[in-house]
Design a protein around this motif. Structure first.
Motif, PDB file in Angstrom:
ATOM      1  N   ILE A   1       0.839  -1.191   0.000  1.00  0.00           N
ATOM      2  CA  ILE A   1       0.000   0.000   0.000  1.00  0.00           C
ATOM      3  C   ILE A   1       0.883   1.253   0.000  1.00  0.00           C
ATOM      4  N   GLN A   2       0.536   2.222  -0.843  1.00  0.00           N
ATOM      5  CA  GLN A   2       1.365   3.410  -1.010  1.00  0.00           C
ATOM      6  C   GLN A   2       0.848   4.577  -0.168  1.00  0.00           C
ATOM      7  N   PRO A   3       1.755   5.433   0.308  1.00  0.00           N
ATOM      8  CA  PRO A   3       1.347   6.563   1.149  1.00  0.00           C
ATOM      9  C   PRO A   3       0.296   7.451   0.503  1.00  0.00           C
ATOM     10  N   ASP A   4       0.397   7.677  -0.810  1.00  0.00           N
ATOM     11  CA  ASP A   4      -0.586   8.538  -1.480  1.00  0.00           C
ATOM     12  C   ASP A   4      -1.992   7.954  -1.388  1.00  0.00           C
ATOM     13  N   THR A   5      -2.093   6.626  -1.457  1.00  0.00           N
ATOM     14  CA  THR A   5      -3.402   5.985  -1.333  1.00  0.00           C
ATOM     15  C   THR A   5      -3.969   6.184   0.064  1.00  0.00           C
ATOM     16  N   LEU A   6      -3.126   6.051   1.074  1.00  0.00           N
ATOM     17  CA  LEU A   6      -3.594   6.264   2.447  1.00  0.00           C
ATOM     18  C   LEU A   6      -4.002   7.716   2.664  1.00  0.00           C
ATOM     19  N   LYS A   7      -3.268   8.646   2.067  1.00  0.00           N
ATOM     20  CA  LYS A   7      -3.651  10.061   2.151  1.00  0.00           C
ATOM     21  C   LYS A   7      -5.033  10.276   1.540  1.00  0.00           C
ATOM     22  N   LYS A   8      -5.263   9.682   0.364  1.00  0.00           N
ATOM     23  CA  LYS A   8      -6.564   9.825  -0.297  1.00  0.00           C
ATOM     24  C   LYS A   8      -7.684   9.268   0.575  1.00  0.00           C
ATOM     25  N   LEU A   9      -7.409   8.164   1.267  1.00  0.00           N
ATOM     26  CA  LEU A   9      -8.431   7.564   2.117  1.00  0.00           C
ATOM     27  C   LEU A   9      -8.749   8.475   3.298  1.00  0.00           C
ATOM     28  N   TYR A  10      -7.717   9.037   3.928  1.00  0.00           N
ATOM     29  CA  TYR A  10      -7.962  10.000   5.015  1.00  0.00           C
ATOM     30  C   TYR A  10      -8.769  11.191   4.506  1.00  0.00           C
ATOM     31  N   GLU A  11      -8.373  11.719   3.357  1.00  0.00           N
ATOM     32  CA  GLU A  11      -9.050  12.911   2.834  1.00  0.00           C
ATOM     33  C   GLU A  11     -10.498  12.617   2.476  1.00  0.00           C
ATOM     34  N   ALA A  12     -10.757  11.444   1.877  1.00  0.00           N
ATOM     35  CA  ALA A  12     -12.116  11.082   1.483  1.00  0.00           C
ATOM     36  C   ALA A  12     -13.014  10.850   2.693  1.00  0.00           C
ATOM     37  N   ALA A  13     -12.418  10.532   3.846  1.00  0.00           N
ATOM     38  CA  ALA A  13     -13.194  10.202   5.042  1.00  0.00           C
ATOM     39  C   ALA A  13     -13.651  11.421   5.831  1.00  0.00           C
ATOM     40  N   GLU A  14     -13.146  12.593   5.490  1.00  0.00           N
ATOM     41  CA  GLU A  14     -13.533  13.797   6.234  1.00  0.00           C
ATOM     42  C   GLU A  14     -15.052  13.989   6.167  1.00  0.00           C
ATOM     43  N   GLY A  15     -15.667  14.135   7.329  1.00  0.00           N
ATOM     44  CA  GLY A  15     -17.091  14.407   7.401  1.00  0.00           C
ATOM     45  C   GLY A  15     -17.980  13.186   7.277  1.00  0.00           C
ATOM     46  N   LYS A  16     -17.396  12.002   7.232  1.00  0.00           N
ATOM     47  CA  LYS A  16     -18.183  10.774   7.105  1.00  0.00           C
ATOM     48  C   LYS A  16     -17.937   9.881   8.320  1.00  0.00           C
ATOM     49  N   SER A  17     -18.861   8.944   8.542  1.00  0.00           N
ATOM     50  CA  SER A  17     -18.668   7.977   9.619  1.00  0.00           C
ATOM     51  C   SER A  17     -17.644   6.919   9.221  1.00  0.00           C
TER      52      SER A  17
END
Length: 329
Positions: free
Chosen positions: A103-119
């Motif tokens: 798993i690449q750091p950019d993918t984990l960043k995208k996951l954190y960013e996409a999760a903002e405001g969601k459960s």
């Protein structure tokens, strides 16, 4: 705050090894190290490793991390329940397995960013064959309503090709409230973290999934064959990064470069070369076939010919070798 829980309690029986699976090495660090590095690069300020089998060894290998113990091991949801150190936090918590080092750091960043405001936002991938992976079930509007484990799928659900990639980013408070509601009502009599999707959806909480660009990043390691495949994948990825920055690597399949190595421009690296640790290769250097360097600093335009170099500095324009052992005594 960005936090993370790494699920790393299993022995990894199919590895046929006495060592914890997450400590098996890839290039120059345990497989777990790639996940820890990726999470830190993605902004995780607290990381809790849920360990079990030979937990003291895992703790010793990563002394800067927080640990929780899962004993007995009753599923992924039960593992997350053990990370009580994060229960009072706010922000986001990413839950990830400890045996997926690609798993690449950019993918984990995208996951954190996409999760903002969601459960909950989870990572999915599209596979030609869903195989043993949990299926992503969506409603008519495309919303995620459940993840159904392969063992529990109906025939129709087995035809779904969007599958769970095993990474979830939660609102931290929603995560720990939801864990209290899990039950072991399934074929394995375990607590599935994936059941939180259905629980949240039924409560009207926001659940989303983002599809990963490269499904190879989500590959898990269960045996030495898959370990070798991950080693090759990461080796190629590292070599490609350097080649895109102007390094000439004659044969990437026969070149091993550690993740932290720094290489300048116009460097030539011949086949059967290994460069590890905190090595730095200066602009215009030539690293010839058969060389192995660990924590070495090679000056600009230097030529290293079939040498072994350990904790050594080679000046600019110097020639070393052939067949020399270079050490900083």
């Amino acid at each position: 705050m960005r936090s993370a829980i790494i699920l790393a309690a299993g022995k990894g029986t199919r590895m046929k090894s006495d060592s914890p699976k997450v400590l098996h090495p890839i290039i120059d660090r345990p497989m777990l190290g790639y996940i820890v590095d990726g999470l830190k690069e993605a902004g995780a300020s607290r990381i809790v490793v849920v360990a079990g089998y030979r937990a003291d060894e895992v703790r010793k290998a990563f002394p800067d991390l927080e640990f929780a113990i899962q004993e007995p091991q009753l599923g992924s949801g039960h593992a997350a329940m053990q990370a009580t150190a994060l229960a009072g936090e706010t922000g986001l918590t990413l839950v990830i397995n400890g045996d997926g080092p690609c798993i690449q750091p950019d993918t984990l960043k995208k996951l954190y960013e996409a999760a903002e405001g969601k459960s909950l936002t989870l990572l999915s991938s599209v596979q030609e064959d869903g195989a043993h992976y949990g299926r992503i079930v969506r409603d008519a509007n495309g919303g995620v309503t459940a993840i159904v484990e392969a063992k529990d799928c109906t025939p129709a659900q087995r035809e779904i090709r969007e599958v769970n990639a095993g990474m979830y980013c939660f609102d931290t408070q929603d995560l720990f409230e939801g864990l209290k509601k899990l039950t072991p009502d399934n074929a394995q009599n375990e607590y599935y973290i994936t059941d939180l999707v259905k629980i949240f959806a039924q409560e009207g909480k926001s659940v989303d999934a983002i599809v990963i660009d490269d499904p190879d990043e989500t590959a898990g390691i269960n045996d030495p064959v898959e370990l070798a495949a991950a080693w090759s994948w990461l080796q190629q990825k590292i070599c490609e990064r350097h080649m895109k920055n102007g390094v000439q690597i004659c044969d990437p399949a026969r070149t091993v470069i550690g993740k932290d190595v720094v290489i300048g421009r116009d460097v030539l690296i011949e086949p059967d070369v290994t460069i590890l640790g905190s090595s730095i290769i200066g602009d215009g250097a030539r690293i010839l076939a058969g060389t192995r360097l660990e924590n070495a600093v090679i000056g600009k335009r230097a030529c290293i010919d079939a040498c072994r170099g350990y904790n050594v500095t080679v000046p600019d324009d110097a020639q070393a070798g052939p067949f020399a052992v270079l050490k900083n005594e």
